[in-house]
Design a protein around this motif. Structure first.
Motif, PDB file in Angstrom:
ATOM      1  N   GLY A  20      14.614  -3.218   7.621  1.00  0.00           N
ATOM      2  CA  GLY A  20      13.527  -3.334   6.653  1.00  0.00           C
ATOM      3  C   GLY A  20      12.227  -2.739   7.170  1.00  0.00           C
ATOM      4  N   ILE A  21      12.063  -2.694   8.509  1.00  0.00           N
ATOM      5  CA  ILE A  21      10.869  -2.063   9.083  1.00  0.00           C
ATOM      6  C   ILE A  21      10.819  -0.598   8.666  1.00  0.00           C
ATOM      7  N   GLY A  22      11.964   0.078   8.762  1.00  0.00           N
ATOM      8  CA  GLY A  22      12.022   1.488   8.391  1.00  0.00           C
ATOM      9  C   GLY A  22      11.735   1.708   6.921  1.00  0.00           C
ATOM     10  N   ILE A  23      12.252   0.826   6.074  1.00  0.00           N
ATOM     11  CA  ILE A  23      11.985   0.948   4.637  1.00  0.00           C
ATOM     12  C   ILE A  23      10.494   0.752   4.365  1.00  0.00           C
ATOM     13  N   GLY A  24       9.891  -0.204   5.056  1.00  0.00           N
ATOM     14  CA  GLY A  24       8.447  -0.415   4.925  1.00  0.00           C
ATOM     15  C   GLY A  24       7.669   0.811   5.362  1.00  0.00           C
ATOM     16  N   GLN A  25       8.103   1.451   6.453  1.00  0.00           N
ATOM     17  CA  GLN A  25       7.431   2.666   6.915  1.00  0.00           C
ATOM     18  C   GLN A  25       7.570   3.802   5.913  1.00  0.00           C
ATOM     19  N   LEU A  26       8.716   3.864   5.239  1.00  0.00           N
ATOM     20  CA  LEU A  26       8.915   4.894   4.216  1.00  0.00           C
ATOM     21  C   LEU A  26       7.934   4.694   3.066  1.00  0.00           C
ATOM     22  N   VAL A  27       7.717   3.453   2.671  1.00  0.00           N
ATOM     23  CA  VAL A  27       6.764   3.158   1.591  1.00  0.00           C
ATOM     24  C   VAL A  27       5.339   3.502   2.027  1.00  0.00           C
ATOM     25  N   ILE A  28       4.976   3.137   3.257  1.00  0.00           N
ATOM     26  CA  ILE A  28       3.638   3.441   3.767  1.00  0.00           C
ATOM     27  C   ILE A  28       3.407   4.949   3.796  1.00  0.00           C
ATOM     28  N   GLY A  82      -9.627  11.285 -10.879  1.00  0.00           N
ATOM     29  CA  GLY A  82      -8.777  11.356  -9.694  1.00  0.00           C
ATOM     30  C   GLY A  82      -9.370  10.713  -8.453  1.00  0.00           C
ATOM     31  N   ILE A  83     -10.688  10.857  -8.263  1.00  0.00           N
ATOM     32  CA  ILE A  83     -11.317  10.298  -7.073  1.00  0.00           C
ATOM     33  C   ILE A  83     -11.229   8.781  -7.069  1.00  0.00           C
ATOM     34  N   TYR A  84     -11.308   8.159  -8.260  1.00  0.00           N
ATOM     35  CA  TYR A  84     -11.192   6.696  -8.334  1.00  0.00           C
ATOM     36  C   TYR A  84      -9.767   6.257  -7.998  1.00  0.00           C
ATOM     37  N   ILE A  85      -8.778   7.012  -8.499  1.00  0.00           N
ATOM     38  CA  ILE A  85      -7.373   6.697  -8.203  1.00  0.00           C
ATOM     39  C   ILE A  85      -7.085   6.905  -6.729  1.00  0.00           C
ATOM     40  N   PHE A  86      -7.658   7.967  -6.157  1.00  0.00           N
ATOM     41  CA  PHE A  86      -7.493   8.235  -4.726  1.00  0.00           C
ATOM     42  C   PHE A  86      -8.031   7.079  -3.889  1.00  0.00           C
ATOM     43  N   GLN A  87      -9.240   6.638  -4.195  1.00  0.00           N
ATOM     44  CA  GLN A  87      -9.853   5.548  -3.430  1.00  0.00           C
ATOM     45  C   GLN A  87      -9.094   4.237  -3.618  1.00  0.00           C
ATOM     46  N   LEU A  88      -8.600   3.999  -4.828  1.00  0.00           N
ATOM     47  CA  LEU A  88      -7.822   2.794  -5.099  1.00  0.00           C
ATOM     48  C   LEU A  88      -6.518   2.804  -4.306  1.00  0.00           C
ATOM     49  N   THR A  89      -5.834   3.950  -4.309  1.00  0.00           N
ATOM     50  CA  THR A  89      -4.567   4.081  -3.581  1.00  0.00           C
ATOM     51  C   THR A  89      -4.790   3.999  -2.082  1.00  0.00           C
ATOM     52  N   GLU A  90      -5.873   4.627  -1.617  1.00  0.00           N
ATOM     53  CA  GLU A  90      -6.173   4.599  -0.188  1.00  0.00           C
ATOM     54  C   GLU A  90      -6.410   3.165   0.288  1.00  0.00           C
ATOM     55  N   PHE A  91      -7.085   2.380  -0.547  1.00  0.00           N
ATOM     56  CA  PHE A  91      -7.441   1.012  -0.136  1.00  0.00           C
ATOM     57  C   PHE A  91      -6.249   0.063  -0.204  1.00  0.00           C
ATOM     58  N   TYR A  92      -5.425   0.199  -1.258  1.00  0.00           N
ATOM     59  CA  TYR A  92      -4.337  -0.749  -1.465  1.00  0.00           C
ATOM     60  C   TYR A  92      -2.948  -0.212  -1.106  1.00  0.00           C
ATOM     61  N   SER A 100      -1.585   1.733   1.587  1.00  0.00           N
ATOM     62  CA  SER A 100      -1.102   1.433   2.942  1.00  0.00           C
ATOM     63  C   SER A 100      -2.199   0.650   3.653  1.00  0.00           C
ATOM     64  N   THR A 101      -2.332  -0.587   3.288  1.00  0.00           N
ATOM     65  CA  THR A 101      -3.427  -1.418   3.772  1.00  0.00           C
ATOM     66  C   THR A 101      -3.214  -1.835   5.215  1.00  0.00           C
ATOM     67  N   ARG A 102      -4.258  -2.415   5.786  1.00  0.00           N
ATOM     68  CA  ARG A 102      -4.149  -2.885   7.165  1.00  0.00           C
ATOM     69  C   ARG A 102      -3.137  -4.005   7.291  1.00  0.00           C
ATOM     70  N   VAL A 103      -2.920  -4.757   6.216  1.00  0.00           N
ATOM     71  CA  VAL A 103      -1.897  -5.809   6.251  1.00  0.00           C
ATOM     72  C   VAL A 103      -0.518  -5.186   6.435  1.00  0.00           C
ATOM     73  N   CYS A 104      -0.245  -4.097   5.701  1.00  0.00           N
ATOM     74  CA  CYS A 104       1.048  -3.409   5.825  1.00  0.00           C
ATOM     75  C   CYS A 104       1.262  -2.916   7.246  1.00  0.00           C
ATOM     76  N   MET A 105       0.245  -2.275   7.805  1.00  0.00           N
ATOM     77  CA  MET A 105       0.379  -1.731   9.156  1.00  0.00           C
ATOM     78  C   MET A 105       0.516  -2.841  10.198  1.00  0.00           C
ATOM     79  N   ALA A 106      -0.207  -3.922   9.996  1.00  0.00           N
ATOM     80  CA  ALA A 106      -0.100  -5.047  10.930  1.00  0.00           C
ATOM     81  C   ALA A 106       1.284  -5.665  10.896  1.00  0.00           C
ATOM     82  N   VAL A 107       1.861  -5.811   9.706  1.00  0.00           N
ATOM     83  CA  VAL A 107       3.199  -6.389   9.577  1.00  0.00           C
ATOM     84  C   VAL A 107       4.233  -5.503  10.273  1.00  0.00           C
TER      85      VAL A 107
END
Length: 491
Positions: free
Chosen positions: A96-104, A422-432, A434-441
């Motif tokens: 599941g770690i690898g699948i999570g990395q694929l999503v990130i 597009g810039i609003y969607i970019f910032q929204l996607t960037e923030f949510y 691959s969040t720091r929670v995802c990377m920490a997990v």
């Protein structure tokens, strides 16, 4: 260990490997030394009090970045697999770690948009008059401030009553920003063309797998350093550069008590060292079994952090120059974020002698840094999926078709990013996305899987069998007892 079986299986399946050690070093260096160093690291320093950010960054590099870098590169080199199938050899429960990395990695693919933006600016840099330096353009408003106005004595008064030409070029000419994310608007076709060119370059960099990406890196990984050196020399000779350097190096001790500064430093290490996206696992999987990944770990991490540090001088010398011209403190010159690269720097180069030359150097460097990081990201995803279905996707013609379909699909999906919202969607996607929670997990899960389930001592034996060197006990302590709580604190 299973060295002979692994080598035989790799030959039988023709998975590919690096032609020489230099290709591996250049591709990995190009992957980890990217936009995170030249764009994200300086703006985090700017946001978090200059030198105050360097203290937690340096400490966390020692206790978090380097140990995790050795962990993930050793996993790839030992298993010779992508970041999903590698866990079948180490800890099948952890796939599941690898699948999570694929999503990130999927969400992180939006950063190709920065390459498209830089290409857009590069094209406009060849105009006789830089369009972000004047207010004589069709997209400018009555409130536009010409770049030459910053040479006047009452600049701070004028600045509050208008919008700099560089901001209007960014918001009105390139982005065509709508009123909000709910107003999608039309596609900005010039930016869409730049996005398509970025994807075409990506395709031809990876269509032959490791055989093509290794050759591309000889140019894309080295030339940005030439540009960085040129910009560094120019930046340090600008009037007011010392003010920016002072702000960069002098720490605000009070900011060290702010937990957010430490969290930002940890997240930056995950980004710039590529610790949780899985690309390092894939790149290392093309190594020979006996490659000394232990020694590589120190050299590549040193190169990464060293580049970030030098890039800080490039950016902050220009910010000091801008502060000198505007008569304001360094920390009020511009907003952190994309504005550092696409507003402050173009605005600064417009005030320099030979402005076209310095603008071309900067955006060419930005493009090449983005190219390296991005094609490695896409290659790691394609290689990982190919490892799941080797007979179907590794055949010569089928592999090229699979890469083409993947690139085309992603390019079409990302057209929404070049709309007026597009810039609003970019910032929204960037923030949510691959969040720091995802990377920490991901970081915690990798340490638990290797340090406690597979066994840290057993993994030490693996590294010793590959490299002939037994790592310091410090790495084992970090994997088992230091990295997990540090990752929890980042959440």
């Amino acid at each position: 260990m299973n060295r002979k079986r692994i080598e035989k299986r790799r030959r039988d399946e023709d998975r590919g490997h690096w032609a020489n050690k230099m290709e591996y070093f250049l591709v990995v260096a190009g992957n980890v030394v990217g936009l995170g160093n030249v764009w994200r690291f300086p703006y985090l320093c700017y946001k978090n009090g200059g030198g105050a950010f360097l203290v937690p960054y340096g400490l966390l590099a020692v206790f978090f970045g380097i140990p995790m870098f050795l962990l993930v590169t050793s996993i790839g080199q030992y298993t010779q697999e992508g970041f999903i199938t590698c866990w079948t050899k180490l800890c099948p429960l952890a796939q599941g770690i690898g699948i999570g990395q694929l999503v990130i990695t999927f969400w992180a693919s939006i950063y190709i948009l920065i390459e498209a933006w830089a290409l857009f600016y590069l094209v406009f840099s060849f105009r006789s008059q830089l369009p972000w330096a004047t207010c004589n353009n069709t997209w400018n408003t009555a409130d536009c401030l010409d770049s030459q106005i910053f040479n006047s004595s009452n600049v701070t008064v004028k600045q509050t009553n208008g919008t700099p030409a560089a901001v209007e070029f960014w918001e009105r000419r390139m982005l065509g920003m709508s009123g909000g994310i709910e107003e999608l608007g039309s596609v900005r076709w010039e930016v869409a063309l730049c996005l398509l060119i970025a994807w075409i370059f990506c395709y031809f960099s990876i269509w032959k797998g490791v055989r093509s990406s290794g050759k591309v890196a000889y140019f894309t990984a080295t030339f940005p350093y030439v540009m960085l050196l040129i910009l560094l020399i120019r930046g340090l000779t600008l009037p007011g550069a010392s003010e920016g350097i002072y702000y960069y190096l002098y720490p605000d001790i009070n900011r060290l008590a702010d937990l957010e500064v430490w969290i930002e430093a940890g997240i930056q290490l995950c980004y710039s060292y590529s610790l949780t996206g899985g690309s390092l696992v894939v790149l290392s999987s093309y190594n020979d079994y006996n490659n000394n990944c232990y020694k590589d770990c120190f050299w590549i991490c040193l190169l990464n952090s060293g580049t970030s540090f030098v890039a800080g001088f490039v950016v902050f010398s220009v910010l000091g120059f801008m502060a000198h011209k505007q008569g304001v403190p360094v920390n009020t010159v511009t907003k952190s974020g994309p504005g550092l690269a696409f507003i402050a720097y173009p605005q600064a180069t417009a005030l320099m002698p030979l402005p076209h030359f310095w603008t071309v150097c900067f955006f060419l460097m930005l493009i090449l840094l983005a190219v390296d990081s991005f094609f490695v990201m896409v290659e790691s995803c394609i290689a990982t999926v190919s490892d799941l279905f080797p007979k179907l996707l590794r055949a010569p013609v089928k592999h090229e078709i699979f890469v083409l379909i993947s690139c085309l699909t992603m390019c079409v999906l990302q057209l929404i990013l070049v709309t007026e919202a597009g810039i609003y969607i970019f910032q929204l996607t960037e923030f949510y996305g691959s969040t720091r929670v995802c990377m920490a997990v991901v970081a915690i899960s990798e340490c638990l899987a290797i340090g406690w389930i597979f066994g840290a001592d057993r993994f030490y034996n693996v590294i010793e069998d590959m490299t002939g060197q037994r790592p310091s006990v410090y790495f084992k302590l970090c994997w088992k007892f230091i990295v997990p709580p540090l990752s929890l604190a980042e959440q």
